[in-house]
Design a protein around this motif. Structure first.
Motif, PDB file in Angstrom:
ATOM      1  N   GLU A  47       4.913  11.648  -5.428  1.00 24.59           N
ATOM      2  CA  GLU A  47       5.604  10.451  -5.928  1.00 24.59           C
ATOM      3  C   GLU A  47       6.220   9.653  -4.781  1.00 24.59           C
ATOM      4  N   ILE A  48       6.771  10.343  -3.798  1.00 25.49           N
ATOM      5  CA  ILE A  48       7.321   9.655  -2.625  1.00 25.49           C
ATOM      6  C   ILE A  48       6.216   8.890  -1.897  1.00 25.49           C
ATOM      7  N   ASP A  49       5.065   9.530  -1.718  1.00 27.98           N
ATOM      8  CA  ASP A  49       3.926   8.860  -1.063  1.00 27.98           C
ATOM      9  C   ASP A  49       3.487   7.628  -1.856  1.00 27.98           C
ATOM     10  N   ARG A  50       3.422   7.770  -3.177  1.00 23.05           N
ATOM     11  CA  ARG A  50       3.020   6.647  -4.024  1.00 23.05           C
ATOM     12  C   ARG A  50       4.009   5.499  -3.902  1.00 23.05           C
ATOM     13  N   LEU A  51       5.288   5.815  -3.963  1.00 27.53           N
ATOM     14  CA  LEU A  51       6.313   4.779  -3.865  1.00 27.53           C
ATOM     15  C   LEU A  51       6.337   4.131  -2.481  1.00 27.53           C
ATOM     16  N   ALA A  52       6.111   4.928  -1.440  1.00 23.97           N
ATOM     17  CA  ALA A  52       6.070   4.362  -0.083  1.00 23.97           C
ATOM     18  C   ALA A  52       4.898   3.384   0.034  1.00 23.97           C
ATOM     19  N   GLY A  53       3.764   3.723  -0.571  1.00 26.92           N
ATOM     20  CA  GLY A  53       2.612   2.817  -0.574  1.00 26.92           C
ATOM     21  C   GLY A  53       2.915   1.529  -1.322  1.00 26.92           C
ATOM     22  N   LEU A  54       3.569   1.645  -2.470  1.00 27.69           N
ATOM     23  CA  LEU A  54       3.958   0.458  -3.233  1.00 27.69           C
ATOM     24  C   LEU A  54       4.927  -0.412  -2.434  1.00 27.69           C
ATOM     25  N   ARG A  55       5.872   0.218  -1.782  1.00 25.94           N
ATOM     26  CA  ARG A  55       6.840  -0.526  -0.992  1.00 25.94           C
ATOM     27  C   ARG A  55       6.143  -1.266   0.138  1.00 25.94           C
ATOM     28  N   ALA A  56       5.251  -0.592   0.821  1.00 26.68           N
ATOM     29  CA  ALA A  56       4.530  -1.229   1.927  1.00 26.68           C
ATOM     30  C   ALA A  56       3.711  -2.412   1.424  1.00 26.68           C
ATOM     31  N   SER A  57       3.053  -2.257   0.293  1.00 29.60           N
ATOM     32  CA  SER A  57       2.260  -3.352  -0.278  1.00 29.60           C
ATOM     33  C   SER A  57       3.137  -4.537  -0.651  1.00 29.60           C
ATOM     34  N   LEU A  58       4.248  -4.252  -1.267  1.00 31.65           N
ATOM     35  CA  LEU A  58       5.165  -5.326  -1.661  1.00 31.65           C
ATOM     36  C   LEU A  58       5.748  -6.014  -0.429  1.00 31.65           C
ATOM     37  N   ALA A  59       6.100  -5.265   0.590  1.00 30.09           N
ATOM     38  CA  ALA A  59       6.650  -5.853   1.816  1.00 30.09           C
ATOM     39  C   ALA A  59       5.606  -6.750   2.488  1.00 30.09           C
ATOM     40  N   ARG A  60       4.341  -6.312   2.529  1.00 26.80           N
ATOM     41  CA  ARG A  60       3.276  -7.134   3.113  1.00 26.80           C
ATOM     42  C   ARG A  60       3.114  -8.433   2.339  1.00 26.80           C
ATOM     43  N   ARG A  61       3.121  -8.308   1.016  1.00 23.43           N
ATOM     44  CA  ARG A  61       2.956  -9.485   0.166  1.00 23.43           C
ATOM     45  C   ARG A  61       4.133 -10.450   0.329  1.00 23.43           C
ATOM     46  N   ALA A  62       5.329  -9.899   0.400  1.00 27.24           N
ATOM     47  CA  ALA A  62       6.527 -10.733   0.533  1.00 27.24           C
ATOM     48  C   ALA A  62       6.566 -11.461   1.876  1.00 27.24           C
ATOM     49  N   SER A  63       6.008 -10.843   2.905  1.00 31.31           N
ATOM     50  CA  SER A  63       6.009 -11.480   4.232  1.00 31.31           C
ATOM     51  C   SER A  63       4.799 -12.374   4.442  1.00 31.31           C
ATOM     52  N   GLY A  64       3.887 -12.381   3.470  1.00 37.23           N
ATOM     53  CA  GLY A  64       2.702 -13.225   3.568  1.00 37.23           C
ATOM     54  C   GLY A  64       1.591 -12.624   4.400  1.00 37.23           C
ATOM     55  N   ASP A  65       1.682 -11.352   4.734  1.00 42.40           N
ATOM     56  CA  ASP A  65       0.649 -10.687   5.539  1.00 42.40           C
ATOM     57  C   ASP A  65      -0.529 -10.220   4.679  1.00 42.40           C
ATOM     58  N   ASP A  66      -0.429 -10.371   3.409  1.00 42.65           N
ATOM     59  CA  ASP A  66      -1.479  -9.837   2.522  1.00 42.65           C
ATOM     60  C   ASP A  66      -2.471 -10.886   2.118  1.00 42.65           C
TER      61      ASP A  66
END
Length: 123
Positions: free
Chosen positions: A104-123
């Motif tokens: 679950e920690i790995d899954r949440l870390a992946g979600l966080r990374a995806s959201l951070a990329r999207r929020a910064s416009g890197d996605d």
């Protein structure tokens, strides 16, 4: 002591005590002649152990699978659970719960990374 007093001493409710009994986490208590439940210090300590383990993320089903050994955690000093590395021989309930938490920690870390990329416009 009666169920209300026992629940207060264990920091829970009478309903929770009946639930733990129904699920096999607490053995059926001694009954008075009038049929009321009577609890002693051993039962109160067991309820505290159950509540502590539930607060650590174990589930009622996890505890049901080892209910016959819960009394060992009420000893003074409490016994160790044994190996906890997932997949280690004898890791059992704790090892499985740790593996689930790690996943679950790995899954949440992946979600966080995806959201951070999207929020910064890197996605």
């Amino acid at each position: 002591m009666r169920i209300g007093e026992a629940a207060a001493a264990a920091g829970t409710t009478p309903r929770a005590l009946r639930f733990y009994e129904q699920r096999g986490l607490l053995p059926p208590p001694v009954r008075t002649a009038s049929g009321q439940r009577e609890y002693g210090p051993g039962e109160i300590e067991r309820v505290r152990v159950v509540r502590d383990l539930l607060a650590l993320g174990l589930t009622v089903e996890d505890l049901r699978s080892c209910a016959d050994r819960l009394h060992l955690l009420s000893e003074d000093p409490p016994r160790r659970c044994g190996p906890v590395e997932p997949g280690a021989p004898g890791s059992g309930v704790v090892g499985r719960r740790l593996a689930a938490l790690d996943a679950e920690i790995d899954r949440l870390a992946g979600l966080r990374a995806s959201l951070a990329r999207r929020a910064s416009g890197d996605d």
